[in-house]
Design a protein around this motif. Structure first.
Motif, PDB file in Angstrom:
ATOM      1  N   SER A  56       0.833  -1.193   0.000  1.00  0.00           N
ATOM      2  CA  SER A  56       0.000   0.000   0.000  1.00  0.00           C
ATOM      3  C   SER A  56       0.874   1.251   0.000  1.00  0.00           C
ATOM      4  O   SER A  56       1.821   1.348   0.773  1.00  0.00           O
ATOM      5  CB  SER A  56      -0.915   0.011   1.241  1.00  0.00           C
ATOM      6  OG  SER A  56      -1.559   1.262   1.374  1.00  0.00           O
ATOM      7  N   PHE A  57       0.516   2.206  -0.870  1.00  0.00           N
ATOM      8  CA  PHE A  57       1.208   3.493  -0.912  1.00  0.00           C
ATOM      9  C   PHE A  57       0.328   4.606  -0.339  1.00  0.00           C
ATOM     10  O   PHE A  57       0.611   5.783  -0.558  1.00  0.00           O
ATOM     11  CB  PHE A  57       1.591   3.845  -2.349  1.00  0.00           C
ATOM     12  CG  PHE A  57       2.732   3.028  -2.886  1.00  0.00           C
ATOM     13  CD1 PHE A  57       3.772   2.636  -2.055  1.00  0.00           C
ATOM     14  CD2 PHE A  57       2.778   2.651  -4.217  1.00  0.00           C
ATOM     15  CE1 PHE A  57       4.834   1.884  -2.533  1.00  0.00           C
ATOM     16  CE2 PHE A  57       3.831   1.901  -4.715  1.00  0.00           C
ATOM     17  CZ  PHE A  57       4.862   1.513  -3.872  1.00  0.00           C
ATOM     18  N   GLY A  58      -0.715   4.228   0.398  1.00  0.00           N
ATOM     19  CA  GLY A  58      -1.602   5.238   0.963  1.00  0.00           C
ATOM     20  C   GLY A  58      -1.842   5.065   2.440  1.00  0.00           C
ATOM     21  O   GLY A  58      -2.857   5.519   2.975  1.00  0.00           O
ATOM     22  N   SER A 112      -1.531  -1.132  -5.461  1.00  0.00           N
ATOM     23  CA  SER A 112      -0.640  -0.092  -4.948  1.00  0.00           C
ATOM     24  C   SER A 112      -1.023   1.275  -5.493  1.00  0.00           C
ATOM     25  O   SER A 112      -1.083   2.270  -4.758  1.00  0.00           O
ATOM     26  CB  SER A 112       0.811  -0.412  -5.312  1.00  0.00           C
ATOM     27  OG  SER A 112       1.205  -1.655  -4.777  1.00  0.00           O
ATOM     28  N   MET A 113      -1.308   1.353  -6.794  1.00  0.00           N
ATOM     29  CA  MET A 113      -1.654   2.633  -7.401  1.00  0.00           C
ATOM     30  C   MET A 113      -3.003   3.147  -6.904  1.00  0.00           C
ATOM     31  O   MET A 113      -3.193   4.358  -6.715  1.00  0.00           O
ATOM     32  CB  MET A 113      -1.678   2.502  -8.931  1.00  0.00           C
ATOM     33  CG  MET A 113      -0.309   2.274  -9.562  1.00  0.00           C
ATOM     34  SD  MET A 113       0.852   3.645  -9.237  1.00  0.00           S
ATOM     35  CE  MET A 113       1.835   2.947  -7.905  1.00  0.00           C
ATOM     36  N   THR A 115      -4.376   2.530  -3.913  1.00  0.00           N
ATOM     37  CA  THR A 115      -4.201   3.035  -2.546  1.00  0.00           C
ATOM     38  C   THR A 115      -3.489   4.386  -2.552  1.00  0.00           C
ATOM     39  O   THR A 115      -3.798   5.257  -1.734  1.00  0.00           O
ATOM     40  CB  THR A 115      -3.413   2.035  -1.685  1.00  0.00           C
ATOM     41  OG1 THR A 115      -2.143   1.744  -2.309  1.00  0.00           O
ATOM     42  CG2 THR A 115      -4.187   0.740  -1.501  1.00  0.00           C
ATOM     43  N   LEU A 116      -2.545   4.566  -3.475  1.00  0.00           N
ATOM     44  CA  LEU A 116      -1.881   5.858  -3.609  1.00  0.00           C
ATOM     45  C   LEU A 116      -2.880   6.937  -4.007  1.00  0.00           C
ATOM     46  O   LEU A 116      -2.868   8.049  -3.463  1.00  0.00           O
ATOM     47  CB  LEU A 116      -0.761   5.766  -4.641  1.00  0.00           C
ATOM     48  CG  LEU A 116      -0.038   7.080  -4.986  1.00  0.00           C
ATOM     49  CD1 LEU A 116       0.618   7.678  -3.757  1.00  0.00           C
ATOM     50  CD2 LEU A 116       0.979   6.852  -6.094  1.00  0.00           C
ATOM     51  N   TRP A 241       1.244  11.745   0.827  1.00  0.00           N
ATOM     52  CA  TRP A 241       1.634  10.452   0.275  1.00  0.00           C
ATOM     53  C   TRP A 241       3.084  10.109   0.584  1.00  0.00           C
ATOM     54  O   TRP A 241       3.452   8.935   0.683  1.00  0.00           O
ATOM     55  CB  TRP A 241       1.405  10.440  -1.236  1.00  0.00           C
ATOM     56  CG  TRP A 241       2.243  11.412  -2.002  1.00  0.00           C
ATOM     57  CD1 TRP A 241       1.924  12.691  -2.342  1.00  0.00           C
ATOM     58  CD2 TRP A 241       3.558  11.178  -2.513  1.00  0.00           C
ATOM     59  NE1 TRP A 241       2.953  13.280  -3.035  1.00  0.00           N
ATOM     60  CE2 TRP A 241       3.967  12.377  -3.169  1.00  0.00           C
ATOM     61  CE3 TRP A 241       4.420  10.086  -2.505  1.00  0.00           C
ATOM     62  CZ2 TRP A 241       5.206  12.496  -3.785  1.00  0.00           C
ATOM     63  CZ3 TRP A 241       5.654  10.206  -3.122  1.00  0.00           C
ATOM     64  CH2 TRP A 241       6.048  11.394  -3.755  1.00  0.00           C
ATOM     65  N   SER A 242       3.943  11.133   0.749  1.00  0.00           N
ATOM     66  CA  SER A 242       5.349  10.858   1.073  1.00  0.00           C
ATOM     67  C   SER A 242       5.480  10.215   2.450  1.00  0.00           C
ATOM     68  O   SER A 242       6.435   9.468   2.709  1.00  0.00           O
ATOM     69  CB  SER A 242       6.169  12.147   1.009  1.00  0.00           C
ATOM     70  OG  SER A 242       5.672  13.109   1.930  1.00  0.00           O
ATOM     71  N   SER A 244       3.562   7.977   3.505  1.00  0.00           N
ATOM     72  CA  SER A 244       3.278   6.550   3.301  1.00  0.00           C
ATOM     73  C   SER A 244       4.529   5.767   2.943  1.00  0.00           C
ATOM     74  O   SER A 244       4.564   4.539   3.093  1.00  0.00           O
ATOM     75  CB  SER A 244       2.232   6.373   2.194  1.00  0.00           C
ATOM     76  OG  SER A 244       0.999   6.947   2.548  1.00  0.00           O
TER      77      SER A 244
END
Length: 314
Positions: A56-58, A112-113, A115-116, A241-242, A244
């Motif tokens: 997850s990127f979020g 991943s995208m 969740t971002l 987001w950074s 994350s």
């Protein structure tokens, strides 16, 4: 026989952490408090990454929502801290349930995208909804008057708040460990290794992924709820987001295949950042190089590599 020293080492570590305010300068109390909170944040992320195989990127969305929930309640209602933390847990869980409902249907890079994208939307809401979140200025000026449950503690004292954070993080970590060691945790590991075979056994993979995502969001919300009183502010940077990226890096640094790996990763990340920023203005470049080298040469994480080295010596 091989695990016999582990309880002794953990007990010794807890003893040292409990005695820290009396044996170190105040500066390190702040550092270790941050490590404990970010370690819990990274451990919550590792439940879905290291155990379930979802990147997850979020994840900062749940961390930030927990932080804002605590700050709003402390500022507007002067609730006890424990009550605020319960709301932070529920806020993180509900947001994770909503985001996870749409995200867990996808796999790998698409998950991943998505969740971002959701994380960026949450950040936009927090940044633009000035009437509630105060926009880019964040929520500050609140006080932590009481812990709750009849405890009369001076939470404004960094040493006292450190001990509160230590107790809460230890209890949350123990609960998270029980989840990972349960039959539910074993199913999550099986999903990470072979989701098709798990589905063939008659289990609903999407439901288990959603449950893990929701639980992870709840623990991230708790970590965010602890961070707001520590920083004395809930700002959009906690939702960005950074942010994350930090639990991702901490988990990989420590070792995603080990339960305590994210805590070791958090300690290394915070200590390196603290020491390097005190020595050079180009701290991001130096820190990036060091972290890149550590990821390249410690493929199983620092903790994992160290444990493997101990095994080889035996």
């Amino acid at each position: 026989m091989r695990n016999r020293p582990l309880p002794f080492v953990l007990a010794l570590l807890l003893l040292v952490l409990a005695a820290l305010p009396w044996i170190t300068p105040y500066f390190y109390i702040f550092i270790v408090t941050e490590i404990l909170i970010l370690g819990l944040f990274a451990a919550s992320f590792n439940l879905i990454f290291g155990y379930t195989g979802m990147l997850s990127f979020g994840h900062a969305a749940f961390f930030g929502v927990g932080s804002y929930a605590t700050a709003l309640l402390l500022q507007g209602a002067q609730w006890p801290l424990l009550a605020c933390l319960l709301v932070a847990i529920m806020a993180g869980a509900v947001l994770a349930l909503i985001i996870g409902f749409f995200s867990v249907r996808l796999n790998e890079v698409y998950f991943s995208m998505l969740t971002l994208a959701f994380g960026m939307m949450v950040f936009a809401v927090v940044h633009q909804w000035r009437s509630v979140t105060n926009g880019s200025d964040g929520i500050a000026g609140f006080r932590v008057n009481s812990l709750g449950l009849g405890f009369d503690l001076a939470l404004a004292n960094p040493s006292v708040y450190y001990h509160v954070v230590l107790v809460i993080v230890v209890l949350a970590t123990a609960f998270l460990y029980l989840i990972c060691r349960s039959s539910f945790g074993l199913i999550l590991r099986a999903i990470r290794q072979n989701p098709e075979r798990v589905a063939f056994c008659g289990l609903n993979v999407k439901s288990y992924r959603l449950a893990a995502f929701t639980i992870s969001g709840a623990f991230a919300g708790l970590a965010g709820g602890l961070m707001a009183p520590f920083l004395r502010i809930a700002s959009p940077e906690l939702v960005h987001w950074s942010m994350s990226a930090e639990p991702v890096l901490m988990s990989i640094l420590g070792g995603t295949g080990y339960f305590l790996g994210p805590y070791f990763g958090a300690a290394m990340f915070v200590l390196l950042e603290t020491w390097i920023t005190s020595m050079t203005h180009a701290w991001m470049l130096v820190l990036g190089i060091i972290l890149a080298l550590m990821v390249m040469f410690f493929r199983r994480g620092v903790l994992g590599t160290f444990l493997d080295w101990l095994q080889e010596r035996k």
